[in-house]
Design a protein around this motif. Sequence first.
Motif, PDB file in Angstrom:
ATOM      1  N   SER A  13      13.743 -34.997  60.501  1.00  0.00           N
ATOM      2  CA  SER A  13      13.907 -33.890  61.435  1.00  0.00           C
ATOM      3  C   SER A  13      12.605 -33.115  61.541  1.00  0.00           C
ATOM      4  O   SER A  13      11.679 -33.303  60.753  1.00  0.00           O
ATOM      5  N   GLU A  14      12.562 -32.196  62.499  1.00  0.00           N
ATOM      6  CA  GLU A  14      11.390 -31.338  62.668  1.00  0.00           C
ATOM      7  C   GLU A  14      11.520 -30.044  61.885  1.00  0.00           C
ATOM      8  O   GLU A  14      10.539 -29.478  61.439  1.00  0.00           O
ATOM      9  N   LYS A  15      12.766 -29.545  61.728  1.00  0.00           N
ATOM     10  CA  LYS A  15      12.997 -28.332  60.946  1.00  0.00           C
ATOM     11  C   LYS A  15      14.464 -28.275  60.564  1.00  0.00           C
ATOM     12  O   LYS A  15      15.293 -28.987  61.118  1.00  0.00           O
ATOM     13  N   VAL A  16      14.773 -27.410  59.594  1.00  0.00           N
ATOM     14  CA  VAL A  16      16.147 -27.231  59.137  1.00  0.00           C
ATOM     15  C   VAL A  16      16.396 -25.747  58.903  1.00  0.00           C
ATOM     16  O   VAL A  16      15.457 -24.967  58.768  1.00  0.00           O
ATOM     17  N   ASN A  17      17.653 -25.384  58.851  1.00  0.00           N
ATOM     18  CA  ASN A  17      18.038 -24.012  58.523  1.00  0.00           C
ATOM     19  C   ASN A  17      18.531 -23.976  57.093  1.00  0.00           C
ATOM     20  O   ASN A  17      19.148 -24.926  56.626  1.00  0.00           O
ATOM     21  N   GLY A  18      18.275 -22.895  56.417  1.00  0.00           N
ATOM     22  CA  GLY A  18      18.745 -22.723  55.059  1.00  0.00           C
ATOM     23  C   GLY A  18      17.604 -22.476  54.097  1.00  0.00           C
ATOM     24  O   GLY A  18      16.430 -22.642  54.428  1.00  0.00           O
ATOM     25  N   LYS A  19      17.982 -22.057  52.907  1.00  0.00           N
ATOM     26  CA  LYS A  19      16.995 -21.766  51.866  1.00  0.00           C
ATOM     27  C   LYS A  19      16.537 -23.056  51.200  1.00  0.00           C
ATOM     28  O   LYS A  19      17.347 -23.853  50.745  1.00  0.00           O
ATOM     29  N   ILE A  20      15.232 -23.246  51.122  1.00  0.00           N
ATOM     30  CA  ILE A  20      14.653 -24.429  50.495  1.00  0.00           C
ATOM     31  C   ILE A  20      14.568 -24.194  48.986  1.00  0.00           C
ATOM     32  O   ILE A  20      13.935 -23.246  48.533  1.00  0.00           O
ATOM     33  N   HIS A  21      15.237 -25.066  48.216  1.00  0.00           N
ATOM     34  CA  HIS A  21      15.172 -24.971  46.756  1.00  0.00           C
ATOM     35  C   HIS A  21      14.018 -25.799  46.205  1.00  0.00           C
ATOM     36  O   HIS A  21      13.346 -25.385  45.271  1.00  0.00           O
ATOM     37  N   GLN A  22      13.822 -26.996  46.765  1.00  0.00           N
ATOM     38  CA  GLN A  22      12.746 -27.879  46.313  1.00  0.00           C
ATOM     39  C   GLN A  22      12.219 -28.657  47.499  1.00  0.00           C
ATOM     40  O   GLN A  22      12.936 -28.918  48.458  1.00  0.00           O
ATOM     41  N   CYS A  23      10.970 -29.044  47.398  1.00  0.00           N
ATOM     42  CA  CYS A  23      10.324 -29.875  48.408  1.00  0.00           C
ATOM     43  C   CYS A  23       9.506 -30.928  47.688  1.00  0.00           C
ATOM     44  O   CYS A  23       8.823 -30.626  46.702  1.00  0.00           O
ATOM     45  N   PHE A  24       9.595 -32.158  48.165  1.00  0.00           N
ATOM     46  CA  PHE A  24       8.800 -33.254  47.618  1.00  0.00           C
ATOM     47  C   PHE A  24       8.202 -34.060  48.759  1.00  0.00           C
ATOM     48  O   PHE A  24       8.792 -34.172  49.826  1.00  0.00           O
ATOM     49  N   GLU A  25       7.043 -34.615  48.508  1.00  0.00           N
ATOM     50  CA  GLU A  25       6.366 -35.450  49.505  1.00  0.00           C
ATOM     51  C   GLU A  25       6.601 -36.920  49.182  1.00  0.00           C
ATOM     52  O   GLU A  25       6.302 -37.388  48.089  1.00  0.00           O
ATOM     53  N   GLN A  26       7.160 -37.639  50.155  1.00  0.00           N
ATOM     54  CA  GLN A  26       7.313 -39.085  50.052  1.00  0.00           C
ATOM     55  C   GLN A  26       6.078 -39.707  50.693  1.00  0.00           C
ATOM     56  O   GLN A  26       5.896 -39.634  51.893  1.00  0.00           O
ATOM     57  N   ARG A  27       5.225 -40.251  49.870  1.00  0.00           N
ATOM     58  CA  ARG A  27       4.002 -40.875  50.378  1.00  0.00           C
ATOM     59  C   ARG A  27       4.245 -42.347  50.666  1.00  0.00           C
ATOM     60  O   ARG A  27       5.038 -42.992  49.985  1.00  0.00           O
TER      61      ARG A  27
END
Length: 75
Positions: A13-27
């Motif tokens: 997706s391009e964006k989401v709604n809600g509080k982000i708890h964690q973010c990781f990069e899939q390389r």
Amino acid sequence: SYFVHPACCHEGSEKVNGKIHQCFEQRPGKPCHKHFFLLDIEGKPPLCINPDSEWLHSKMKNEHLKCPPADKHRQ
């Protein structure tokens, strides 16, 4: 906590709604072949975000969101 689902992103997706708890990069590489960011959002299943998402880059810059490589967090 470990962030292991989805196993690999194939579309995002391009964006989401809600509080982000964690973010990781899939390389791109093994085991996943495409570049995406994986977000753990409160109350939602893990979501894939396109790497060229202006929304995500704004969050990373303005809110100091950190997205370490996902391969270090997969089981």
